[in-house]
Motif scaffolding. Structure first.
Motif, PDB file in Angstrom:
ATOM      1  N   PHE A  19      17.976 -41.697   1.621  1.00 34.34           N
ATOM      2  CA  PHE A  19      16.596 -40.859   1.957  1.00 34.34           C
ATOM      3  C   PHE A  19      15.915 -40.449   0.644  1.00 34.34           C
ATOM      4  CE2 PHE A  19      14.912 -36.655   2.959  1.00 34.34           C
ATOM      5  CZ  PHE A  19      13.889 -37.134   3.892  1.00 34.34           C
ATOM      6  N   ASP A  20      14.631 -40.684   0.619  1.00 37.17           N
ATOM      7  CA  ASP A  20      13.828 -40.689  -0.599  1.00 37.17           C
ATOM      8  C   ASP A  20      13.778 -38.914  -0.976  1.00 37.17           C
ATOM      9  OD1 ASP A  20      13.520 -43.271  -0.927  1.00 37.17           O
ATOM     10  OD2 ASP A  20      11.587 -43.120   0.091  1.00 37.17           O
ATOM     11  N   GLY A  21      13.886 -38.188   0.172  1.00 40.44           N
ATOM     12  CA  GLY A  21      13.572 -36.827  -0.252  1.00 40.44           C
ATOM     13  C   GLY A  21      15.101 -36.087  -0.530  1.00 40.44           C
ATOM     14  N   MET A  22      14.764 -34.734  -0.767  1.00 48.75           N
ATOM     15  CA  MET A  22      16.132 -33.853  -1.041  1.00 48.75           C
ATOM     16  C   MET A  22      16.873 -33.562   0.212  1.00 48.75           C
ATOM     17  SD  MET A  22      15.072 -31.485  -4.257  1.00 48.75           S
ATOM     18  CE  MET A  22      13.815 -30.782  -3.220  1.00 48.75           C
ATOM     19  N   VAL A  23      18.240 -33.536   0.327  1.00 51.53           N
ATOM     20  CA  VAL A  23      19.019 -33.097   1.423  1.00 51.53           C
ATOM     21  C   VAL A  23      19.843 -32.243   1.028  1.00 51.53           C
ATOM     22  CG1 VAL A  23      20.432 -33.846   3.309  1.00 51.53           C
ATOM     23  CG2 VAL A  23      18.563 -35.595   2.682  1.00 51.53           C
ATOM     24  N   TYR A  24      20.094 -31.035   1.438  1.00 52.41           N
ATOM     25  CA  TYR A  24      21.366 -30.225   0.805  1.00 52.41           C
ATOM     26  C   TYR A  24      21.670 -29.322   2.373  1.00 52.41           C
ATOM     27  CZ  TYR A  24      17.219 -27.056   0.748  1.00 52.41           C
ATOM     28  OH  TYR A  24      15.856 -26.296   0.644  1.00 52.41           O
ATOM     29  N   VAL A  25      22.819 -28.779   2.196  1.00 48.46           N
ATOM     30  CA  VAL A  25      23.403 -28.106   3.253  1.00 48.46           C
ATOM     31  C   VAL A  25      23.788 -26.588   2.779  1.00 48.46           C
ATOM     32  CG1 VAL A  25      25.317 -27.632   5.110  1.00 48.46           C
ATOM     33  CG2 VAL A  25      24.309 -30.069   4.481  1.00 48.46           C
ATOM     34  N   CYS A  26      23.451 -25.448   3.588  1.00 47.37           N
ATOM     35  CA  CYS A  26      23.710 -24.273   3.020  1.00 47.37           C
ATOM     36  C   CYS A  26      24.391 -23.224   3.983  1.00 47.37           C
ATOM     37  CB  CYS A  26      22.363 -23.381   2.622  1.00 47.37           C
ATOM     38  SG  CYS A  26      21.374 -24.046   1.292  1.00 47.37           S
ATOM     39  N   SER A  27      25.273 -22.472   3.417  1.00 51.84           N
ATOM     40  CA  SER A  27      26.114 -21.660   4.196  1.00 51.84           C
ATOM     41  C   SER A  27      25.295 -20.589   4.870  1.00 51.84           C
ATOM     42  CB  SER A  27      27.265 -20.969   3.393  1.00 51.84           C
ATOM     43  OG  SER A  27      27.010 -20.112   2.376  1.00 51.84           O
TER      44      SER A  27
END
Length: 581
Positions: A19-27
């Motif tokens: 994926f060209d963008g940013m992917v993040y997971v938060c609690s």
């Protein structure tokens, strides 16, 4: 973790990393639990374990603009925002992730859309400028659908200034739709012209009349062209309509002034080849001038021999079509089975003996005038075909398949009662009204007897031209007989009677023949003067000839001088010498 779960995890990681963008997971407490490669590259470090608002935006507290907290409530949210530090634009999406223990995390996707945003803003600015330009032009920018009537689907705000109508009033098929405010006489021609030029993939341009909201008539100039799709199918018309009323009024005023100047002669005793200064003929001259200034169909009513073709030729010579041919057709002289071939022409091989293509009357009249004498003799089948030509549909030569068109003006003539023919069903009503736009009634010679002396002098001069022994004038008794005669054959009969007189020296009025030789001799030879010498006899003869010439010319001294082949001053001197007043 079994093999299936490990396979799914590897798929997920591959997708996220691609994926060209940013992917993040938060609690649930907004601490980062997972990031993809793009996040690490953007920040220059791995921010796992840090608060997302601090790691990504440098904010100690949760970002005030961030709607991501809704994801912890089980909602998926999407939004665009501009980074407060870098000024770049991002598209964000946050979705909830439910864990088996009931807790919720959020998955965030962030894509840089700065270039897209700049392109959108540039497009919006371009559209704004175009809209400003269109709405401030002194006319109407429009777009029409490619339907039968070319219904308008867009109009600029210039319509209010030009027509007094709001743009939305001109659209669709409402009471003020544009196609309804075009002048009825111009609407059909306008649509035909648009169809023809668009079919040839050419821009169109023409001037016509419209009715403004105030009820005033205006002249407008429309320019446009067709819009075609990738399959070469017409999908719309686009163009511009401007007000040319002021220019057109100047043109019309100049034309009227031209007509006024041409018709301002106080004593019009002839008009081209037409002779006559009576009041009925003056009215005919005025109608000729008005017909010449128009391009509408003309019909001339009059008895046989009254000069209908002369009137038609005068209209043609004064009209804008004078550079084209004047094609005269005697409709009564064409057999009905040959009429279509004569009008439309034929192709090679159309019938036995058709060895080459041959044009018809309509081909010859292209750009000029088609004169249809005795139009009441045309049958209804031919009327239908001519009506289609006059309506712009065109015609097909005999034996041909290609449609042809001819740009001509119709002048018709008849000595019959066409209204009666319509009532009897022998002439189509639509054909009658199509040719009877500008009617001219030509009076018979018996209703303009004051023109007979002019016609006699004109024909005598014309028939005597080039003769060794001319007859310059008529004896008084014969002239009086001709002036009181009813002339059922009109001007043609008068010309023929004078031709007989010039040739045979006899007057033939409806078979009643008078020998005028003896009277003519009495007028031209002097009486015997008893005891008079040569001088006295010559003076008496000269006086007699002058009196005869004056009487024949109705005491018009100029014409009498011409008949005697004297100049005007010499005639005056001789009249004074002989005591003639």
């Amino acid at each position: 973790m079994n093999a299936t779960d490990r396979s799914r995890l590897s798929y997920f990681e591959a997708i996220v990393e691609a994926f060209d963008g940013m992917v993040y997971v938060c609690s649930s407490d907004n601490h980062i639990e997972y990031v993809n490669r793009q996040v690490v590259e953007q920040l220059g470090r791995d921010p796992v374990g840090e608060a997302c608002h601090l790691a990504l935006y440098g904010n100690v507290e949760i970002c005030p603009w961030c709607p991501e907290q809704e994801a912890f409530k089980g909602k998926t949210v999407r939004w665009e925002f501009k980074h407060p530090t870098t000024g770049r634009w991002y598209y964000h999406m946050a979705s909830p992730i439910s864990h088996p223990d009931g807790s919720i995390a959020k998955l965030s996707l962030c894509l840089d859309i700065t270039e897209k945003k700049h392109a959108e803003n540039a497009l919006l600015e371009s559209e704004r400028r175009l809209s400003t330009l269109m709405n401030n032009l002194p006319g109407i920018v429009y777009r029409c659908r490619a339907d039968e009537s070319f219904v308008m689907e867009f109009a600029s705000r210039g319509s209010k200034r030009l027509l007094g109508f709001e743009p939305h009033e001109l659209l669709g098929k409402g009471p003020n739709a544009y196609q309804h405010i075009v002048h009825p006489e111009d609407r059909k021609n306008m649509l035909n012209l648009v169809r023809e030029t668009v079919a040839m993939r050419r821009p169109f341009s023409f001037i016509y009349r419209i009715r403004a909201a105030s009820g005033d008539e205006k002249w407008v100039w429309e320019q446009g062209e067709g819009v075609f799709d990738d399959n070469d199918r017409l999908v719309a018309l686009e163009g511009f309509i401007s007000d040319v009323t002021a220019y057109k009024e100047v043109e019309l005023d100049l034309r009227k002034e031209n007509l006024r100047l041409r018709s301002s002669i106080s004593d019009r005793y002839r008009f081209g080849d037409i002779i006559g200064k009576s009041e009925p003929m003056q009215a005919v001259y005025d109608l000729i001038l008005k017909a010449a200034a128009s391009d509408a169909s003309v019909i001339i009513f009059g008895e046989s021999g009254s000069g209908k073709e002369l009137v038609a030729r005068a209209i043609h010579r004064l009209s804008d079509r004078r550079g084209g041919e004047f094609v005269a057709v005697n409709c009564g002289a064409i057999p009905k089975d040959l009429m279509e071939r004569e009008f439309f022409g034929h192709m090679k091989g159309a019938f036995t003996g058709a060895n080459a293509d041959k044009g018809g009357f309509l081909d010859s009249a292209d750009g000029g005038t088609l004169f249809l004498d005795e139009i009441g003799e045309i049958g209804q089948d031919m009327q239908v075909k001519l009506l289609r030509v006059l309506d712009g549909v065109g015609y097909t030569p005999l034996g041909g398949i290609k449609l042809k068109r001819s740009n001509f003006r119709v002048i018709a003539a008849t000595n019959r009662d066409l209204v009666k023919l319509v009532k009897e069903g022998r002439m189509r009503e639509d054909f009658f009204y199509r040719i009877r736009i500008l009617p001219i009634q030509l009076p018979p010679l018996r209703e303009r007897k004051e023109d007979i002396p002019l016609l006699i002098d004109h024909f005598l001069s014309m028939l005597n031209k080039g003769k060794d022994s001319p007859r310059p004038h008529l004896p008084v008794r014969i002239r009086e007989a001709m002036e009181t005669y009813s002339w059922p054959g009109n001007v043609r009969e008068l010309h023929n009677v004078l031709h007989t007189y010039i040739t045979l020296g006899k007057l033939d009025l409806m078979g009643q023949i008078s020998d005028i030789g003896s009277e003519a001799q009495a007028i031209t030879e002097p009486p015997f003067l008893a005891g008079a010498g040569l001088r006295q006899r010559m003076d008496a003869l000269e006086k007699k000839m002058i009196l005869s010439a004056l009487e024949a010319a109705r005491w018009h001294r100029g014409r009498a001088a011409d008949a005697l082949q004297l100049n005007y001053k010499t005639l005056q001197r001789k009249m004074k010498a002989h005591g003639i007043k």
